[in-house]
Design a protein around this motif. Structure first.
Motif, PDB file in Angstrom:
ATOM      1  N   LEU B 443       0.819  -1.214   0.000  1.00  0.00           N
ATOM      2  CA  LEU B 443       0.000   0.000   0.000  1.00  0.00           C
ATOM      3  C   LEU B 443       0.849   1.260   0.000  1.00  0.00           C
ATOM      4  O   LEU B 443       0.355   2.346  -0.225  1.00  0.00           O
ATOM      5  CB  LEU B 443      -0.914   0.010   1.219  1.00  0.00           C
ATOM      6  CG  LEU B 443      -2.055  -1.000   1.211  1.00  0.00           C
ATOM      7  CD1 LEU B 443      -2.540  -1.250   2.612  1.00  0.00           C
ATOM      8  CD2 LEU B 443      -3.193  -0.522   0.335  1.00  0.00           C
ATOM      9  N   GLY B 469      -9.792   6.938   2.278  1.00  0.00           N
ATOM     10  CA  GLY B 469      -9.602   6.172   3.511  1.00  0.00           C
ATOM     11  C   GLY B 469     -10.028   4.723   3.458  1.00  0.00           C
ATOM     12  O   GLY B 469      -9.999   4.048   4.471  1.00  0.00           O
ATOM     13  N   ALA B 470     -10.447   4.217   2.300  1.00  0.00           N
ATOM     14  CA  ALA B 470     -10.835   2.808   2.223  1.00  0.00           C
ATOM     15  C   ALA B 470      -9.618   1.941   2.556  1.00  0.00           C
ATOM     16  O   ALA B 470      -8.478   2.330   2.305  1.00  0.00           O
ATOM     17  CB  ALA B 470     -11.354   2.478   0.823  1.00  0.00           C
ATOM     18  N   SER B 471      -9.884   0.745   3.114  1.00  0.00           N
ATOM     19  CA  SER B 471      -8.742   0.015   3.691  1.00  0.00           C
ATOM     20  C   SER B 471      -7.746  -0.447   2.633  1.00  0.00           C
ATOM     21  O   SER B 471      -6.608  -0.719   2.938  1.00  0.00           O
ATOM     22  CB  SER B 471      -9.228  -1.145   4.536  1.00  0.00           C
ATOM     23  OG  SER B 471      -9.948  -2.053   3.740  1.00  0.00           O
TER      24      SER B 471
END
Lengths: 348, 551
Positions: B443, B469-471
């Motif tokens: 990420l 902000g999505a995981s």
């Protein structure tokens, strides 16, 4: 003799101590710890979370202190959590902190947990050592007699055609590293590109059930490399013995050449190769890393690659300690064995 | 046959509308089936709306019982299922942990632990009918309470890495990041009603996703193979991470599905790890150590074909994104991202990176097979303008570093991208990391390639990967307009209407230069002749109960 043994054991412990300290320091560098935190707590965590995770999991103290904990000479860390419960290195999750020991390190027989495999290090190492042991055993079975035969045949008559051709072969195999010979062997004997397909190019099934088809190529790949070297040593020692006075005397007396080689020359010629064979063990460990990865055989070498690639601190340390042990013990055996083979040498 | 019991007289209005769209060519058959079954129609009913007969499934009598199937797969350490980040984890756990619904190869959904489900008019309320007669392998009956227990776990957004919380966002209270008060109602022991905060067409489809394994209420959050209580037909026997994972048929447990769908046939399933190097897998095939590959890719597809193995192809919306992380310099600069995007021709990446085994994509991560796809055309390829943009941004001499995993096709796609960037006069360094280290930081890399599996609906992937902000938001993309448009799209059940919003979303993706997304992949698997039912699945799911092998 005892003093000698004692000195060797002390050297061994000292070397292990130094090596693990180096490995410990390298794997505990700041960026490596950050990597551990991220792979454990999720790769998305922020820098502050990394710090707090490291703090909460006992990585916050100085490297030397943590090395002491790993060794078991300093008490393991304990941290009181927000909810009042105590976590610590020596407290398995779910057990009572009261009954947990203060010290838990290698000295107490606790090798830690692997972060990659989620298993105790001792379990992984014993599993992989057993597999590598199997591989080594067959390598020795193939390599030692093969190399001695090659060396003796070549060294019997120095400069003869047999000598030249056998020497060329042994130089060639020693000069070819495993990652070259392994790939070549797979291509020739295992792939449909050439079409022979006599053996398997993968040794995964050999972990459970080793047979001629699935175990030949990895064994041969390692054996070939070591074989050339031992053969060269045997040859050198054999040629030296064959020019000795007592051999000439035997020839003049009319002893058959066959008997000269077998009865008179061989025993003396084998002293040097014995040391070399023992010294080959550390080298074999080296080759095992490549061959096990190439043939997907999950032994000690493969484990080392995984541990290093994933910065699996405790597994890597365990692997280092075992390696030091193997190297120094084989050297010790070679020194002692030398004395028995050659009475002229005294240890003290 | 009980699985026809859910055929309803009143067919959802939207389903009829989809059928019209399918007939007029606005919707492909696959999309129609996905969407109609998501609204609660059974597959035969959905096929019926099209005037077709559902293909008959292969029943027990055609498949031999017993045997062992060995499949090559990376064997990863298991964790709490809602934290699963790899299909492989789900596939091993599938042996004993089942799902509420199952996504089929033809794009339909069918009930597993749910017998059926219905949506109201605007898809904001779903009624779930829990299957009767299902038991856990410890003997407990499976009821509505178990369903509620699991949905409650999924909705816990406070658990780090719980990707189900994003999927269930219409059930979550944004204040507490927990299940919203009143979001679930238990009607009786086998009926549950979900009251969504907004219409959400993807919620049932999300329950088929691999982190949505159904666990027993006694599950404590550790490795689920330690105490394998589940409803499935198999049990884990061996779990050696990086080496091997095995499943054996649970003889003590009578599996509900035998009467409904047939199976299970195999006695034993072995997953063997060969790392990420495809040549090791070829060696395994030639050595007859495995019966099936997990996935065959790139040049190796032809090699497996030539070895006489059967090829199974799944057409998918799976892809690779060569994405920028907008938190890192210089990718926080939109012109830089746009420039890098414009300098590459996606068709070339498909050809060099993936042997043309797919279709060219348009850098917005919505696939033509998604129902709401809007054709807005590709980003123009213009290396000259790309260089100008870079010069304008002051990064003309900057050396970009493109990171990829050592996986064959992903590395090749990145090489093709880097080569085109160099042709445009841009300095690029390539870094190839082994699979074991690559994923630790996937990420965070500033510029790297990530493999993305398909999701049945276009909005799903945008929700997962590009919402603020999505995981799994690896691009660090954060755009208010995009988020609000996405919310809007999530509530539009009609594909055509949604596609208007989608056109705007796609345009934002392209204009903001979020990611280079070069192509859509077809997925392939090979198995030796005699393996049955183990066809490649578009989302890599392993339906063990369908698998069989001729000895």
């Amino acid at each position: 003799m005892l003093r000698f043994l004692l000195a060797r054991v002390v050297t061994m412990l000292f070397t292990a101590l130094c090596l693990t300290l180096i490995v410990f320091a390298l794997t505990n560098l700041e960026p490596n710890l950050e990597k551990v935190a991220k792979s454990e707590a999720g790769s998305r965590i922020s820098d502050e979370e990394v710090v707090s995770w490291l703090e909460r999991n006992g990585y916050g103290q100085p490297t030397l202190v943590r090395y002491g904990e790993w060794l078991g000479v300093l008490p393991g860390w304990q941290i009181e959590q927000a909810d009042g419960s105590v976590r610590g290195r020596c407290i398995p999750i779910g057990s009572d902190p009261e009954i947990a020991p203060d010290f838990c390190g290698v000295l107490q027989g606790y090798w830690g947990e692997s972060t990659v495999f989620k298993q105790p290090v001792s379990e992984i190492i014993s599993r992989s050592l057993a597999l590598t042991g199997k591989l080594m055993f067959w390598v020795m079975v193939v390599m030692v007699p093969g190399a001695l035969l090659l060396g003796v045949l070549a060294g019997m008559r120095e400069g003869s055609r047999t000598d030249r051709s056998l020497s060329a072969v042994s130089i060639l195999t020693t000069a070819t590293p495993e990652y070259v010979s392994g790939v070549l062997l797979i291509t020739i004997f295992a792939s449909s590109a050439v079409g022979l397909r006599w053996f398997n190019g993968s040794a995964t099934s050999a972990m459970e059930d080793a047979n001629f088809v699935n175990f030949t190529l990895p064994v041969v790949t390692i054996a070939l490399y070591g074989m050339g070297y031992i053969a060269r040593m045997t040859r050198a020692s054999m040629t030296e013995v064959m020019t000795a006075q007592y051999i000439r005397t035997a020839r003049l007396k009319g002893v058959k050449f066959r008997n000269i080689v077998l009865r008179h020359a061989l025993r003396n010629a084998l002293i040097a190769p014995f040391t070399v064979i023992m010294l080959q063990f550390p080298w074999l460990l080296n080759g095992v890393v490549i061959v096990e990865t190439l043939f997907n055989y999950k032994g000690f070498g493969w484990t080392l690659v995984q541990a290093a690639g994933n910065n699996d601190i405790e597994l890597l340390l365990g692997v280092s300690v075992v390696s030091v042990f193997v190297v120094l013990v084989t050297q010790l055996i070679s020194d002692i064995g030398y004395v028995y083979l050659n009475p002229r040498i005294r240890i003290s | 046959m009980t699985h026809h019991s859910t055929l309803k007289a009143d067919i959802h209005a939207a389903a009829r509308m989809y059928a019209e769209e399918e007939k007029s060519g606005k919707l492909s058959r696959r999309e129609f089936l996905t969407r109609a079954t998501a609204l609660g129609l059974t597959a035969p009913a959905a096929y019926g709306l099209l005037g077709l007969t559902a293909p008959t499934p292969a029943w027990a009598q055609d498949k031999p019982m017993g045997g062992t199937l060995r499949m090559q797969m990376e064997t990863l350490a298991l964790k709490d299922p809602r934290l699963f980040d790899w299909s492989e984890m789900g596939n091993f756990a599938r042996g004993w942990l089942e799902y509420l619904v199952e996504y089929e190869i033809d794009g339909t959904l069918r009930g597993m632990l749910l017998d059926s489900w219905e949506a109201n008019e605007d898809a904001s309320q779903f009624t779930l009918n829990v299957r009767q007669g299902v038991t856990w392998n410890n003997g407990d009956p499976f009821t509505a309470d178990d369903v509620i227990f699991n949905i409650t776990r999924w909705c816990d957004g406070t658990v780090e890495g719980n990707s189900m919380a994003t999927r269930m966002s219409t059930l979550v209270d944004p204040e507490t990041s927990q299940l919203r008060e009143g979001a679930i109602e238990k009607v009786d022991d086998h009926t549950v009603v979900l009251n969504l905060s907004a219409p959400d067409i993807a919620i049932i489809v999300s329950m088929a996703d691999y982190p949505a394994s159904i666990v027993h209420p006694s599950y404590d959050g550790g490795d689920p193979s330690d105490n394998p209580i589940g409803t499935g037909a198999y049990l884990p026997e061996e779990n050696q991470v990086g080496v091997r994972q095995t499943l054996v048929k649970n003889e003590e447990h009578s599996w509900w599905g035998t009467d409904v769908y047939g199976g299970p046939y195999l006695d034993r399933i072995e997953y063997i790890d060969y790392g990420t190097d495809p040549s090791a897998i070829v060696a395994a095939v030639e050595s007859e150590e495995i019966d099936a590959t997990y996935q065959s890719s790139g040049d190796f597809i032809d090699i497996f074909d030539s070895l006489g193995w059967e090829k199974s192809e799944a057409i998918t919306a799976s892809t690779v994104t060569i994405r920028f992380n907008q938190d890192s310099e210089p990718y926080d600069n939109r012109d830089v991202r746009r420039a890098l995007m414009m300098a590459v021709d996606n068709a070339v990446i498909l050809e060099l990176g993936y042997n043309n085994l797919g279709t060219v994509a348009e850098d917005h991560h919505v696939c033509p097979i998604h129902p709401e796809y809007a054709d807005i055309g590709p980003v123009p390829v213009d290396p000259a303008q790309a260089m100008e943009l870079l010069e304008g941004a002051g990064y003309a001499d900057y050396e970009f570093e493109l990171i990829s995993i050592d996986d064959d096709w992903q590395a090749a796609s990145c090489d093709a991208t880097a080569a085109q960037l160099r042709d445009a006069g841009i300095n690029v360094a390539r870094t190839v990391l082994p699979g074991s280290t690559f994923w630790n930081d996937w990420l965070k890399y500033p510029f790297s390639a990530t493999e993305w599996n398909m999701r049945p609906l276009g909005v799903q992937i945008l929700n997962l990967a590009y919402r603020t902000g999505a995981s799994w938001n690896e691009t660090a993309f954060s755009n208010e307009e995009f988020d609000s448009l996405l919310d809007e799209a999530n509530g539009i059940a009609d594909a055509e209407a949604r596609s208007e919003v989608m056109a705007k979303l796609e345009t934002i993706m392209q204009e903001e230069g979020v990611t280079i997304q070069p192509f859509w992949r077809s997925l392939y698997r090979h198995y030796r002749p005699g393996v049955m039912g183990a066809e490649m699945h578009p989302t890599f799911e392993h339906h063990h109960y369908k698998w069989a092998i001729e000895s």
